[in-house]
Write a protein that holds these residues in place. Structure first.
Motif, mmCIF file in Angstrom:
data_model
loop_
_atom_site.group_PDB
_atom_site.id
_atom_site.type_symbol
_atom_site.label_atom_id
_atom_site.label_comp_id
_atom_site.label_asym_id
_atom_site.label_seq_id
_atom_site.Cartn_x
_atom_site.Cartn_y
_atom_site.Cartn_z
ATOM 1 N N TYR A 156 0.673 -1.185 0.047
ATOM 2 C CA TYR A 156 -0.069 -0.081 -0.045
ATOM 3 C C TYR A 156 0.842 1.319 0.084
ATOM 4 O O TYR A 156 0.421 2.116 -0.655
ATOM 5 N N LEU A 159 2.579 1.749 -3.604
ATOM 6 C CA LEU A 159 1.197 2.208 -4.460
ATOM 7 C C LEU A 159 0.907 3.742 -4.125
ATOM 8 O O LEU A 159 0.963 4.434 -4.881
ATOM 9 N N GLN A 160 1.113 4.257 -2.848
ATOM 10 C CA GLN A 160 1.000 5.481 -2.361
ATOM 11 C C GLN A 160 1.916 6.396 -2.928
ATOM 12 O O GLN A 160 1.596 7.400 -3.167
ATOM 13 N N ARG A 161 3.226 5.849 -2.558
ATOM 14 C CA ARG A 161 4.390 6.936 -3.115
ATOM 15 C C ARG A 161 4.434 7.041 -4.731
ATOM 16 O O ARG A 161 4.410 8.055 -5.035
ATOM 17 N N SER A 162 3.790 5.934 -5.393
ATOM 18 C CA SER A 162 3.612 5.926 -6.592
ATOM 19 C C SER A 162 2.750 7.016 -7.294
ATOM 20 O O SER A 162 2.750 7.886 -7.871
ATOM 21 N N GLN A 163 1.660 6.743 -6.574
ATOM 22 C CA GLN A 163 0.490 7.924 -7.027
ATOM 23 C C GLN A 163 0.891 9.352 -6.608
ATOM 24 O O GLN A 163 0.736 10.084 -7.324
ATOM 25 N N GLU A 164 1.698 9.598 -5.483
ATOM 26 C CA GLU A 164 2.134 11.012 -5.048
ATOM 27 C C GLU A 164 2.887 11.429 -6.114
ATOM 28 O O GLU A 164 3.143 12.606 -6.507
ATOM 29 N N SER A 165 3.899 10.415 -6.459
ATOM 30 C CA SER A 165 4.935 10.838 -7.641
ATOM 31 C C SER A 165 4.316 11.317 -8.940
ATOM 32 O O SER A 165 4.893 12.102 -9.547
ATOM 33 N N ALA A 166 3.105 10.666 -9.161
ATOM 34 C CA ALA A 166 2.456 10.818 -10.422
ATOM 35 C C ALA A 166 1.876 12.211 -10.198
ATOM 36 O O ALA A 166 2.040 12.985 -11.366
ATOM 37 N N ALA A 167 1.285 12.562 -9.167
ATOM 38 C CA ALA A 167 0.873 13.860 -8.948
ATOM 39 C C ALA A 167 1.702 15.097 -9.020
ATOM 40 O O ALA A 167 1.407 16.146 -9.601
#
Length: 183
Positions: A156, A159-167
């Motif tokens: 989790y 995945l959260q770090r990946s989403q933050e990086s994408a943002a």
């Protein structure tokens, strides 16, 4: 009755006759010959024999079949490893090594599919001790729960770090397209 079109003769045109080959011999055109263990495993599938797929006997049979397939997978992997290690030795053919790798991929796909369909793949993997004479240590249910929870937490967070990086990347891309004020 309607008149027939001018090109209609009233009889069916003869169709070309094709010769059907009834038996395929294994070879390069049709792939390698199927291994006897694969056919017997798929024919013994209890889901196709009308047995209850949730019964303990079927599950035990699935575990036994998966165990046999994993042993075959290990044998293929060892053979591929030896082929790769001896690739540059005289008398070894790259085509033979490539065929072994292809066979290993097929066996791996078969094992993965069996694990998926049978439910055996959902079981936890118990690590073997370093000393083969010692029995494996079976974790308790609490230890399994803690292990699963920590694995899910790590997944989790990743995945959260990946989403933050994408943002962050999306915000940076948006600022590049914003009109800049001239001073």
């Amino acid at each position: 009755m309607l008149p027939a079109p001018p090109n209609f003769t009233g009889t069916a045109p003869s169709l070309p006759q094709f010769s059907l080959q009834t038996a395929f011999a294994p070879g390069p055109a049709y792939g390698p010959a199927p291994q006897p263990g694969y056919l017997s495993g798929s024919l013994q599938d209890p889901l196709h024999q009308g047995a209850d797929p949730n019964s303990p006997e079927v599950f035990k049979n699935n575990i036994r079949l998966v165990h046999q397939q994993v042993l075959e997978l290990q044998a293929f992997a060892r053979r591929v490893l030896l082929s790769i290690q001896n690739a540059y030795q005289p008398g070894n053919s790259p085509a033979h090594t490539e065929a072994d790798i292809t066979a290993l991929k097929q066996v791996l796909a078969t094992v993965i599919e069996r694990l998926r369909q049978s439910g055996v793949g959902a079981l936890p993997i118990i690590p073997l001790p370093a000393d083969p004479a010692l029995p494996p240590v079976v974790p308790t249910e609490k230890e399994l729960l803690e292990s699963t929870t920590s694995s899910l937490r790590v997944l989790y967070e990743k995945l959260q770090r990946s989403q933050e990086s994408a943002a962050v990347v999306a915000n940076l891309l948006m600022t590049d397209h914003a009109p800049r004020q001239q001073k």
